[in-house]
Motif scaffolding. Sequence first.
Motif, short mmCIF file in Angstrom:
data_model
loop_
_atom_site.label_atom_id
_atom_site.label_comp_id
_atom_site.label_asym_id
_atom_site.label_seq_id
_atom_site.Cartn_x
_atom_site.Cartn_y
_atom_site.Cartn_z
N PRO A 215 18.11 36.90 -54.05
CA PRO A 215 19.53 36.51 -54.04
C PRO A 215 19.95 35.95 -52.68
CG PRO A 215 19.32 38.89 -53.95
CD PRO A 215 17.95 38.37 -54.20
N PRO A 216 21.04 35.19 -52.64
CA PRO A 216 21.54 34.67 -51.37
C PRO A 216 22.10 35.80 -50.51
CG PRO A 216 23.11 34.23 -53.12
CD PRO A 216 21.89 34.80 -53.78
N PRO A 217 22.35 35.56 -49.24
CA PRO A 217 22.98 36.59 -48.42
C PRO A 217 24.29 37.06 -49.05
CG PRO A 217 22.22 34.79 -47.04
CD PRO A 217 22.05 34.35 -48.47
N PRO A 218 24.61 38.34 -48.98
CA PRO A 218 25.85 38.84 -49.58
C PRO A 218 27.07 38.10 -49.04
CG PRO A 218 24.43 40.65 -48.88
CD PRO A 218 23.82 39.41 -48.34
N PHE A 219 27.98 37.76 -49.94
CA PHE A 219 29.17 37.01 -49.54
C PHE A 219 30.01 37.85 -48.58
CE2 PHE A 219 33.59 35.81 -49.82
CZ PHE A 219 33.55 34.42 -49.77
N SER A 220 30.38 37.23 -47.48
CA SER A 220 31.25 37.88 -46.51
C SER A 220 31.81 36.83 -45.56
CB SER A 220 30.48 38.93 -45.70
OG SER A 220 31.29 39.42 -44.63
N MET A 221 33.10 36.92 -45.29
CA MET A 221 33.71 36.03 -44.32
C MET A 221 33.85 36.68 -42.95
SD MET A 221 33.84 33.28 -45.94
CE MET A 221 34.77 32.28 -44.78
N GLU A 222 33.16 37.81 -42.76
CA GLU A 222 33.08 38.41 -41.43
C GLU A 222 32.16 37.55 -40.56
OE1 GLU A 222 34.61 41.05 -40.21
OE2 GLU A 222 35.69 41.46 -42.10
N GLU A 223 32.61 37.23 -39.37
CA GLU A 223 31.87 36.30 -38.53
C GLU A 223 30.49 36.82 -38.15
OE1 GLU A 223 34.11 34.95 -35.20
OE2 GLU A 223 35.78 34.19 -36.42
N SER A 224 30.29 38.11 -38.21
CA SER A 224 28.99 38.68 -37.86
C SER A 224 28.01 38.70 -39.05
CB SER A 224 29.17 40.11 -37.35
OG SER A 224 29.76 40.93 -38.35
N SER A 225 28.49 38.35 -40.24
CA SER A 225 27.64 38.43 -41.44
C SER A 225 26.69 37.25 -41.52
CB SER A 225 28.50 38.49 -42.70
OG SER A 225 29.14 37.24 -42.92
N ASP A 226 25.56 37.46 -42.21
CA ASP A 226 24.59 36.38 -42.39
C ASP A 226 25.19 35.24 -43.20
OD1 ASP A 226 22.67 37.76 -40.99
OD2 ASP A 226 21.74 38.64 -42.78
N PHE A 227 26.00 35.59 -44.19
CA PHE A 227 26.59 34.54 -45.02
C PHE A 227 27.51 33.64 -44.18
CE2 PHE A 227 29.80 32.67 -47.74
CZ PHE A 227 29.05 32.15 -48.77
N TYR A 228 28.38 34.25 -43.40
CA TYR A 228 29.31 33.45 -42.60
C TYR A 228 28.56 32.60 -41.58
CZ TYR A 228 33.29 31.99 -39.84
OH TYR A 228 34.23 31.21 -39.20
N LYS A 229 27.50 33.15 -41.01
CA LYS A 229 26.71 32.39 -40.05
C LYS A 229 26.10 31.14 -40.71
CE LYS A 229 25.52 36.34 -37.12
NZ LYS A 229 24.45 37.28 -36.70
N GLU A 230 25.65 31.29 -41.95
CA GLU A 230 25.11 30.12 -42.65
C GLU A 230 26.21 29.10 -42.96
OE1 GLU A 230 22.49 30.62 -45.91
OE2 GLU A 230 21.08 31.88 -44.80
N LEU A 231 27.38 29.58 -43.33
CA LEU A 231 28.51 28.69 -43.58
C LEU A 231 28.88 27.92 -42.31
CD1 LEU A 231 30.94 27.71 -45.34
CD2 LEU A 231 32.18 29.71 -44.48
N LYS A 232 28.98 28.65 -41.21
CA LYS A 232 29.35 28.02 -39.94
C LYS A 232 28.27 27.04 -39.48
CE LYS A 232 32.33 28.03 -36.41
NZ LYS A 232 31.62 27.34 -35.36
N GLU A 233 27.02 27.36 -39.79
CA GLU A 233 25.92 26.45 -39.44
C GLU A 233 26.09 25.10 -40.12
OE1 GLU A 233 21.04 26.53 -39.26
OE2 GLU A 233 22.05 27.58 -40.91
#
Length: 450
Positions: A215-233
């Motif tokens: 599965p993809p990284p768990p959805f989270s808009m916390e800046e420290s989360s893997d998901f948010y880091k991928e979004l910001k990337e």
Amino acid sequence: MKKILAICVISVLWVSCGTKKEEPITITPEELHASVDKVTEIMIHDIFSPPVASRIFAYPNVAAYEIMVLGNDDYLSLAGQLKDLDSIPKPEKGVTINYPLAAMTAHMELNKRLIFSEERMEVFRDSLYGIWENKNPTVFNASKAYGLKVADHIGAWMNKDNYAQTRTMPKFTVDTDDPTRWQPTPPAYMDGIEPHWNKIRPFVIDSASQFKPTPPPPFSMEESSDFYKELKEVYDISLQITEEGDESEEIEIAQFWDCNPYVSVTRGHLMFATKKITPGAHWIGITKIAARKTDSDFNKTVYAYTKASIAMADAFISCWDEKYRSNLIRPETLINQHIDDDWKPVLQTPPFPEYTSGHSVVSGAAATALTDIFGDDFAFDDDTEVPYGLPVRSFNSFNEAADEAAISRMYGGIHYRAAVQVGVKQGRDLGKFVLDNLKMKATKDLAAND
């Protein structure tokens, strides 16, 4: 006596002049390439989705392959290997069949049945029919009739793959209350395409979910989360490469592998679609390049198209199964909601959920199949996108091209990193399964010795 002799000579000359000698009919790989190019051109005109396009490529190639096998002991029938496929009918005894001609006939006939603009295929088909019939009407008519008979057999098998049933299934329901779920994206805000593609009968894989990815990284808009880091990337990369402008290689890569048949253009109050090939069509084009570079004969060319198209068809089934299971929101939606409401991706976001990347999965599968046929270190110049105004790109191997196709989706701003990395692995794993379970040659492929 002389008068009688003269009349006899004139009669013999008249008869010999009036009787046309039948010539052998030779079918070349270029005629098969032209048939594949023609159906690709028609699919662009008719605007078929990537999954549907993969189906259109696969069945005509299987029909041509099954006929080709009858005239060549080096290749093995797919009957009993592909799901629910029975042996094709054999030719009548005592009838001379030109197998390549029959294979071309079946190929063109099934192409015609699978597209909308049938008349475009008919014009192309009839141009070849005229040449072949003029050379040898007897063999042409017998081979054509046999090719059509096989097309009916493969067509009956094709019609049981659940495609027709999926045409009547409900549209995909968008859950706007769940912030993790996919939502239609601008500018057209199209419905999610082919939400039921996982119900299409696979060719080789056991089921649509057999190669379910992690599965993809768990959805989270916390800046420290893997998901948010991928979004910001995705956002940061887009800013960097757009600042570089036309000199950015990342933008060139993104545009080269765009392959989105749904690009909408808005001018004033007018919205229209630009027409491009699908990811599968791009790899079919690479198959043609490889076949030409190796001077492959008609039989090996049919074999290459068939193996590649089967792997890609199953790859789309596998990928679409995951897309509508994870139903993940696209970067464009989240970036507009939380980071920059004016941001636009380099590429236009296609109308279906994000995870995994379809181009990555299909490229991994196609590259695996083509490497098996033509070898690992197969360098080639990819001119597939030249008709769409893009330059040639060169690659040292099919896998190198697949890796670039995968990362292009992140450069284009339409996928997170996980979708491309996991996606290309999903495709390669699936491709290897197809190779391990599909026996198409009596002896293993050794590209250098073929």
